[in-house]
Scaffold this motif. Structure first.
Motif, PDB file in Angstrom:
ATOM      1  N   CYS A 148       2.687 -10.155   7.837  1.00 50.49           N
ATOM      2  CA  CYS A 148       2.713  -8.609   7.679  1.00 50.49           C
ATOM      3  C   CYS A 148       4.061  -7.843   7.817  1.00 50.49           C
ATOM      4  CB  CYS A 148       1.919  -8.136   9.100  1.00 50.49           C
ATOM      5  SG  CYS A 148       1.718  -6.630   9.425  1.00 50.49           S
ATOM      6  N   CYS A 151       3.183  -1.907   7.671  1.00 49.82           N
ATOM      7  CA  CYS A 151       3.279  -0.803   6.840  1.00 49.82           C
ATOM      8  C   CYS A 151       2.095   0.108   7.252  1.00 49.82           C
ATOM      9  CB  CYS A 151       3.048  -0.944   5.409  1.00 49.82           C
ATOM     10  SG  CYS A 151       1.241  -1.938   5.072  1.00 49.82           S
ATOM     11  N   CYS A 154      -3.320  -0.923   6.225  1.00 49.41           N
ATOM     12  CA  CYS A 154      -5.095  -1.705   6.823  1.00 49.41           C
ATOM     13  C   CYS A 154      -5.608  -0.762   7.837  1.00 49.41           C
ATOM     14  CB  CYS A 154      -4.767  -3.044   7.427  1.00 49.41           C
ATOM     15  SG  CYS A 154      -3.497  -3.266   8.584  1.00 49.41           S
ATOM     16  N   CYS A 196      -3.991  -3.982   1.577  1.00 50.39           N
ATOM     17  CA  CYS A 196      -2.758  -4.647   2.066  1.00 50.39           C
ATOM     18  C   CYS A 196      -1.666  -5.019   0.824  1.00 50.39           C
ATOM     19  CB  CYS A 196      -3.193  -6.020   2.793  1.00 50.39           C
ATOM     20  SG  CYS A 196      -1.554  -6.821   3.385  1.00 50.39           S
TER      21      CYS A 196
HETATM   22  S1  SF4 Z   1      -1.554  -3.581   5.354  1.00 47.85           S
HETATM   23 FE1  SF4 Z   1      -1.828  -4.324   7.347  1.00 47.85          FE
HETATM   24  S2  SF4 Z   1      -1.772  -6.616   7.481  1.00 47.85           S
HETATM   25 FE2  SF4 Z   1      -0.995  -5.916   5.328  1.00 47.85          FE
HETATM   26  S3  SF4 Z   1       1.120  -5.687   5.388  1.00 47.85           S
HETATM   27 FE3  SF4 Z   1       0.457  -3.573   6.132  1.00 47.85          FE
HETATM   28  S4  SF4 Z   1       0.225  -3.564   8.101  1.00 47.85           S
HETATM   29 FE4  SF4 Z   1       0.348  -5.795   7.775  1.00 47.85          FE
END
Ligand code: SF4
Ligand code: SF4
Ligand code: SF4
Ligand code: FES
Lengths: 348, 516
Positions: A148, A151, A154, A196
């Motif tokens: 992860c 970001c 999700c 993601c």
């Molecule tokens: S979308 Fe969620 S699981 Fe995927 S990298 Fe970003 S924070 Fe991490």
């Protein structure tokens, strides 16, 4: 709508008031690297990759979050920005495992692409760290908390788009943010996976079944379950559907799917599919050729019509099959058999 | 503002519900009328947990308030509708105080709800089978339309009456004329000019003019031998129709049944001939969604063994009965027949369906399709007609012997009789068995534990099933789905039908529960 005039990399740009630098740049075909930004989400502003220089000021700003202003002068690429973006990527890689060889996302991973683009090498990754307070796995999805990049796409996907609130941002032991997962609220819609950018969330149905570049075809189609009519992309390898995703930007679902639309596809490969016509004989089914079965049905229908009239035959069409099938069946009943005894489960 | 009636959207139309949630998060109000406190109620401004089958009483009471407090849309009613006086006379018999007893909703809340509805425009009404699957289903629909016309919410974007259709292509199957009274495009079989048009196009001398039988009549006809040959395409009637024992008796009595399906089902057991069909992603074709959008379906892989597209099988039978049909692909069927014969699709051709499809009516090839109907108060029959209707109770109501009301529906992780979802890896892990959902109050009164196996019994049958004790369900109510054969709700449901549409009353019958 009121427009503001500005320049981006020396070009005159007119952008609607209230839009962001990122949107203004995109409208004239200037690409700014991004990681946490996604078109379907409100700007998250967590990654710091989209930095640009404004009016020669020393501190760059995040293009995804900063609104345009009249007379603004924006620079999107410079040696300084390039180095800063490299630093951002390095700080991610320090905690990121070198999983690319076994990661399902390899080949369409935004992190991979950005690292490649910025030529980041020689980063030592002493200790990949879990960025989830609790990892998660349902019948359909699994998290890889080390991969992860925090970001938070999700989290936004789950709350802002799907409204399930199974994912949230919490404060970790050292004060830095982590992703938290509440299994009781998760309905396995897979929106978090679709948004993601990395391999931190993967689908169990397809985990380590193929490499992304082996997908031969992505076929756009319509979901076979409820009446919403969501648009899907079927990822096909060796003539088999290996994965389904929502079509970004498509009406009516704008990339969204539910658990059935995303994961309910493999029934078509069931061993129990009917593969040949069957004819009942002495109380049991035996396999038959199409010719034999068709002759039998046509013959029986003709006999019934001759003896009892057309209205002695009735039919039920299928509300799951394509329009053309229903059209064809009612035509068979009306034009060939000669009855209006045709219905389907229209009212249920 | 949204008014959702009899629709458990987050489970039955999950993606549609996400857009509704987005609107609510952005400030829209949401009012829910539903006997169950389903997930949408968590974010609703107001939830009215009415008693099962009391919808018309509640709607009439709301209209009573709108009229007696003079807060309805006078302009819309005057210029766009007829029948107001009859409506007024009727709903005046439904003061909130009287209705409170029928539907279990306090009169003050009914008044408050009416005022809220009148205060915002537009209000979009969404309903599903909680409205239609009653012996008064048709009247329920009319009543919802009455309310929306009185509020002047018709012909507006984000207004109107929006049924969310259950199956992916139930809209399309209706549009294509798989109905006993209409040709494709809702053109009546009783109209001689229309029959003449189709007879010419199909190369036959004449076409039948008597409307045909509906499913329940067909099934009964199997027993009386009025129906000697029965063709079942893709439906699992032995599980989906009310009162499984009755349906199976009817199917077992049949002289000759042809089934066309992708799997053996509980229904194919009764067949004399079974044709193997191509499934969803093995076809090229179109589905039509709830919003009348014609979408493409495309082939991803070939059907197994000898399985064939359904349209091909019908064409072969026609040929063996002396009719040679020219169209030889779904595209030819659509482009050369459907869109030529049905005026609302004349503008829809496969080449125009590449991306987002088109919403009918779409009368010519330059037409962009139609997002919402009845624009500017224009109805297909001229003015919008109020149809004053009375509330009638369900055909079977609880009594001393069967004191609870059973209502049924679907759950998120499966689809109907599970012929498909039951064969998808993972979905059975998320929902592996049926439950009978009962209220905390009834459970504690009977000493039933969470997950305890109980017996649910109606006049038609009984099933053994795990209890799921939940605050979603109100006291006096049992809720079940029809996904699992063994304890399918249709062993219990009542084969009582709306007199006009012949839709069965899946949403209400009387049952009792027993400890094992
Ligand atoms: S979308 Fe969620 S699981 Fe995927 S990298 Fe970003 S924070 Fe991490
Ligand atoms: S699968 Fe859906 S509900 Fe579950 S965490 Fe992801 S977005 Fe949220
Ligand atoms: S993805 Fe889900 S909501 Fe969309 S059409 Fe399929 S079943 Fe319906
Ligand atoms: S893309 Fe702007 S901060 Fe991540």
């Amino acid at each position: 709508m009121a427009m503001v005039k500005m320049t981006i990399d020396g070009r005159d740009v007119a952008a609607p008031e209230g839009s962001t630098i990122l949107q203004a740049a995109k409208s004239v075909g200037i690409r700014i690297p991004t990681l946490c930004y996604h078109e379907r989400l409100k700007p998250i502003g967590s990654c710091g990759l989209c930095i640009v220089e404004v009016d020669g000021s020393a501190t760059p700003v995040a293009a995804c979050e900063t609104p345009v202003r009249d007379g603004m002068e924006v620079v999107t690429s410079s040696d300084r920005l390039f180095c800063m973006r490299q630093e951002v990527l390095k700080s991610i890689l320090v905690h990121h495992p070198l999983d690319c060889p076994i990661c399902d996302k390899a080949g369409e991973c935004l992190l991979q692409d950005l690292v490649y683009e910025h030529g980041v090498t020689g980063v030592e990754a002493p200790a990949p760290s879990a960025k989830f307070r609790n990892g998660y796995a349902t019948a359909f999805l699994r998290s890889w908390p080390e991969r992860c990049v925090l970001c938070f796409r999700c989290v936004a996907a789950c709350t802002e788009i799907q409204g399930h609130f199974a994912l949230s941002t919490v404060e970790g032991p050292d004060g830095s943010p982590l992703v938290a997962y509440d299994e009781s609220k998760c309905v396995s819609c897979g929106e978090c996976i679709q948004l993601c950018p990395t391999g931190a969330l993967v689908e169990k149905k397809s985990e380590r079944r193929w490499r992304n570049w082996e997908v031969e075809q992505k076929v756009r189609t319509t979901c076979p379950y409820c009446g919403v009519g969501c648009q899907q992309l079927l990822h096909v390898k060796n003539g088999r559907i290996v994965k389904v995703s929502g079509v970004e930007g498509a009406e009516p679902n704008q990339g969204r799917l539910c658990v059935k639309g995303r994961y309910g596809f493999d029934f078509i490969y069931s061993e129990e599919r009917l593969k040949t016509p069957l004819i009942r004989e002495n109380g049991r089914f035996r396999e038959a050729s199409f010719d034999e079965a068709l002759d039998l049905v046509a013959g029986r229908f003709k006999k019934i019509i001759a003896e009892s009239g057309s209205d002695a035959i009735a039919g039920v069409s299928c509300a799951r099959s394509i329009n053309e099938d229903s059209y064809q069946m009612q035509k068979l009943f009306r034009a060939v058999i000669g009855t209006n005894n045709i219905d389907h489960c229209a009212r249920t | 503002m949204f008014l959702v009636i009899g629709s458990n959207m987050t489970e039955a139309h999950p993606v549609a519900s996400t857009f509704l949630k987005n609107a609510v998060f952005n400030g829209a109000q949401l009012i829910v009328f539903d006997p169950r406190k389903h997930k949408l109620c968590d974010i609703a401004t107001l939830h009215l947990p009415l008693k099962v089958g009391s919808d018309i009483a509640l709607l009439n009471a709301l209209m009573h308030v709108l009229i007696s407090e003079d807060i309805y849309d006078h302009k819309f009613v005057e210029f766009c509708t007829v029948g107001f006086d009859e409506l007024k006379a009727k709903v005046m018999n439904y003061p909130p105080e009287r209705v409170a007893d029928i539907c279990g909703i306090d009169a003050g809340i009914i008044r408050d709800t009416a005022r809220r509805l009148a205060a915002v425009k537009p209000v979009m009404v969404c309903y599903t089978l909680g409205i239609t699957e009653h012996t008064c289903g048709r009247n329920n629909v009319l009543s919802v339309a009455n309310l929306q016309m009185l509020l002047g919410n018709m012909g507006l974007e984000c207004g109107g009456v929006n049924p969310l259709r259950g199956q992916n292509n139930v809209q399309g199957a209706c549009d294509m004329g798989a109905l006993p009274n209409v040709f494709p495009g809702y053109q009546s079989v009783t109209d001689a000019a229309i029959r003449e048009k189709f007879a010419q196009a199909w190369g036959v001398n004449d076409l039948p003019e008597q409307p045909g039988l509906m499913i329940p009549q067909m099934l009964e006809g199997l027993v009386t031998r009025q129906v000697r040959g029965f063709y079942i395409f893709g439906e699992n009637l032995a599980n989906t129709e009310p009162d499984i024992r009755k349906v199976e008796h009817e199917l077992a009595s049949a002289e000759f049944i042809v089934c066309q399906d992708i799997f053996e089902t509980e229904t194919t057991r009764f067949a004399h001939v079974v044709f193997p069909a191509a499934a969803w992603s093995e076809n090229d074709g179109t589905f039509t969604s709830s919003e009348r959008r014609v979408n493409r379906v495309r082939t991803a892989s070939a059907p197994p063994g000898l399985a064939k597209p359904n349209w091909w099988i019908f064409k072969q039978i026609a040929q063996r009965m002396g009719h040679d049909w020219p169209s030889d692909s779904a595209q030819e069927i659509w482009d050369n027949e459907v869109s030529v014969l049905a005026p609302s699709y004349m503008g829809i051709k496969y080449t125009r369906l590449e991306n987002n499809g088109l919403q009918w009516p779409c009368p010519n090839e330059d037409h962009p399709g139609t997002c919402y109907l009845h624009q500017n108060g224009e109805f297909t029959c001229g003015l919008g007609r109020f149809n004053a209707v009375d509330w009638t109770p369900p055909a079977e109501v609880p009594d001393g012997e069967y004191p609870l009301v059973l209502s049924t529906g679907r759950r998120l992780y499966h689809y109907h009789t599970r012929t498909q979802t039951g064969r998808c890896q993972g979905l059975n892990d998320l929902l592996g068995e049926e439950t009978a959902d009962i209220s905390l109050q009834d459970a504690s009164a009977m000493g039933i534990e969470q997950g305890e196996k109980i017996r649910v019994k109606s006049r038609r049958g009984e099933v053994t099933v795990k209890a799921r004790v939940t605050p979603e369900v109100q006291p006096g109510m049992v809720w079940m789905a029809f996904h699992f054969r063994e304890n399918c709700s249709n062993w219990l449901t009542n084969p009582a039908f709306d007199p006009v549409t012949l839709t069965a009353e899946y949403k209400a019958c009387a049952v009792r529960i027993e400890k094992l």
